[in-house]
Design an enzyme around this catalytic site. Structure first.
Site, PDB file in Angstrom:
ATOM      1  N   SER A  83       0.824  -1.209   0.000  1.00  0.00           N
ATOM      2  CA  SER A  83       0.000   0.000   0.000  1.00  0.00           C
ATOM      3  C   SER A  83       0.860   1.262   0.000  1.00  0.00           C
ATOM      4  O   SER A  83       2.029   1.265   0.398  1.00  0.00           O
ATOM      5  CB  SER A  83      -0.920   0.024   1.224  1.00  0.00           C
ATOM      6  OG  SER A  83      -1.812  -1.065   1.202  1.00  0.00           O
ATOM      7  N   ARG A  84       0.249   2.345  -0.451  1.00  0.00           N
ATOM      8  CA  ARG A  84       0.896   3.651  -0.454  1.00  0.00           C
ATOM      9  C   ARG A  84       1.337   4.011   0.966  1.00  0.00           C
ATOM     10  O   ARG A  84       0.532   3.932   1.906  1.00  0.00           O
ATOM     11  CB  ARG A  84      -0.098   4.675  -0.983  1.00  0.00           C
ATOM     12  CG  ARG A  84       0.374   6.094  -1.028  1.00  0.00           C
ATOM     13  CD  ARG A  84      -0.774   7.021  -1.377  1.00  0.00           C
ATOM     14  NE  ARG A  84      -0.338   8.415  -1.288  1.00  0.00           N
ATOM     15  CZ  ARG A  84      -1.166   9.446  -1.155  1.00  0.00           C
ATOM     16  NH1 ARG A  84      -2.478   9.241  -1.093  1.00  0.00           N
ATOM     17  NH2 ARG A  84      -0.684  10.674  -1.091  1.00  0.00           N
TER      18      ARG A  84
END
Length: 372
Positions: A83-84
């Site tokens: 994920s970011r």
């Protein structure tokens, strides 16, 4: 840190558990909102490009199509990712862990989030559940390389992990349409559940729910775009199940609308409409001149609607068929959202109890209505 996502209390873990130790050699870098992937970057062929992607604030797809996809091209559906970083630390901020807390994570993925939690809280206080054995194996290798060994479980994330319960915090790194009852039951009174939550129609946000007396309730904190929990993926009937071989408009009734199909395409607009239109989803048929048809379907295959968008037009042709007048519902849902002041995600909330789940606006005593 400038954005406020990475707080000082997470700095030691961020430094000790670097993202690059949890990212495979072949990745497909995404964009900030997580809705599109770029071509593959191979660490062996382009190490500078790989490190640049890993230390950019973007999500990285690490698996396609539940592992069935091979080759360097894009697969059909991303099924695992890193994920970011901004989202990772924003969710950890929402989780608000304290020393001694026990945490259940749903969706181990690459293992980075589990590693951050294990460093912060101690390995014995973190349990992470991953449904994909191959993904779980890779995460375990990454964690061992980083010198960390939280409890990893291969299983159905909907069920949580009862042997390790109760937990002070539960965090999901996949989105759900329904918060599993087991998560609530395995969380201590006063504990917190942080999970991406979205409607079938579209739109998604992070729900932060506090558990009290078997009920979990709280507001959404921010927009998100996570992969769906595999056991809750939507089974959308194909277009052919609706017109049954008949040419459009089949038995549909024609009309016009002043509501542009483009006005319901935003992420928060989809969320607001989806909260009010259970059992409905959409698809777009695009044309070369920028025009498109927005199709809306009911999951029972009995109803459909088409709305034709033409650039620059003030009104738009609509056809509806079936017992549900789906475009009428769309108009009503959008009108309600407009009437409430076009609220963003943070004005909405969710309550989960033994009777199911209910979305609300501003407070639990103001439930979101049904448009049907």
């Amino acid at each position: 840190m400038t954005s406020g996502a990475l707080r000082h209390d997470w700095l030691p873990a961020f430094g000790a558990v670097p993202r690059d130790m949890f990212v495979p050699d072949r990745i497909w870098p995404g964009i900030e909102d997580g809705t599109r992937q770029n071509p593959v970057v191979d660490r062996m062929k382009d190490p500078e490009g790989w490190f640049r992607a890993v230390y950019s604030d973007i999500p990285l797809t690490t698996q396609w199509d539940d592992g069935s996809h091979t080759g360097d091209g894009l697969g059909h559906t991303p099924s695992s990712s890193s994920s970011r970083p901004h989202m990772v630390f924003s969710m950890l901020k929402d989780l608000d862990v304290r020393d001694g807390h026990r945490v259940l994570e749903i969706g181990t993925g690459t293992g980075w989030n589990a590693g951050l939690l294990a460093h912060r809280l101690g390995e014995g206080n973190v349990v992470s559940v991953e449904c994909d054995p191959v993904v779980a194996e890779g995460a375990g290798e990454n964690l061992r390389t980083a010198g960390l060994s939280p409890r990893l479980v291969v299983g159905d994330g909907r069920k949580g992990h009862l042997p390790g319960a109760p937990y002070d915090r539960v965090i999901a790194t996949c989105s759900v349409r329904e918060v599993p009852r087991a998560w609530v039951e395995q969380t201590t009174t006063g504990g917190v559940i942080v999970t991406p939550w979205g409607t079938l129609y579209g739109g998604e946000a992070i729900a932060r729910l506090t558990v009290q007396g078997g009920t979990a309730s709280g507001r959404f904190t921010r927009s998100s775009a996570f992969m769906r929990l595999r056991q809750q993926r939507a089974d959308r009937p194909p277009h052919g199940a609706y017109l049954n071989g008949r040419p459009w408009p089949a038995d549909g009734s024609r009309g016009t609308t002043d509501l542009s199909p483009a006005d319901v395409g935003g992420w928060v607009e989809q969320f607001a409409v989806g909260l009010q239109m259970a059992g409905a989803f959409w698809a777009v048929e695009r044309y070369e001149d920028g025009a498109y048809t927005l199709w809306t379907y009911s999951t029972d295959t009995l109803s459909w609607a088409s709305a034709d968008y033409v650039p620059g037009a003030d009104s738009f042709e609509v056809v509806q068929s079936g017992p549900r007048r789906l475009w009428d519902e769309t108009e009503a849902a959008h009108l309600w959202w407009e009437g409430q002041g076009r609220p963003g995600f943070d004005r909405f909330g969710l309550t989960v109890d033994g009777d199911g789940q209910r979305a609300w606006l501003d407070s639990p005593d103001h439930p979101v209505p049904s448009a049907g």
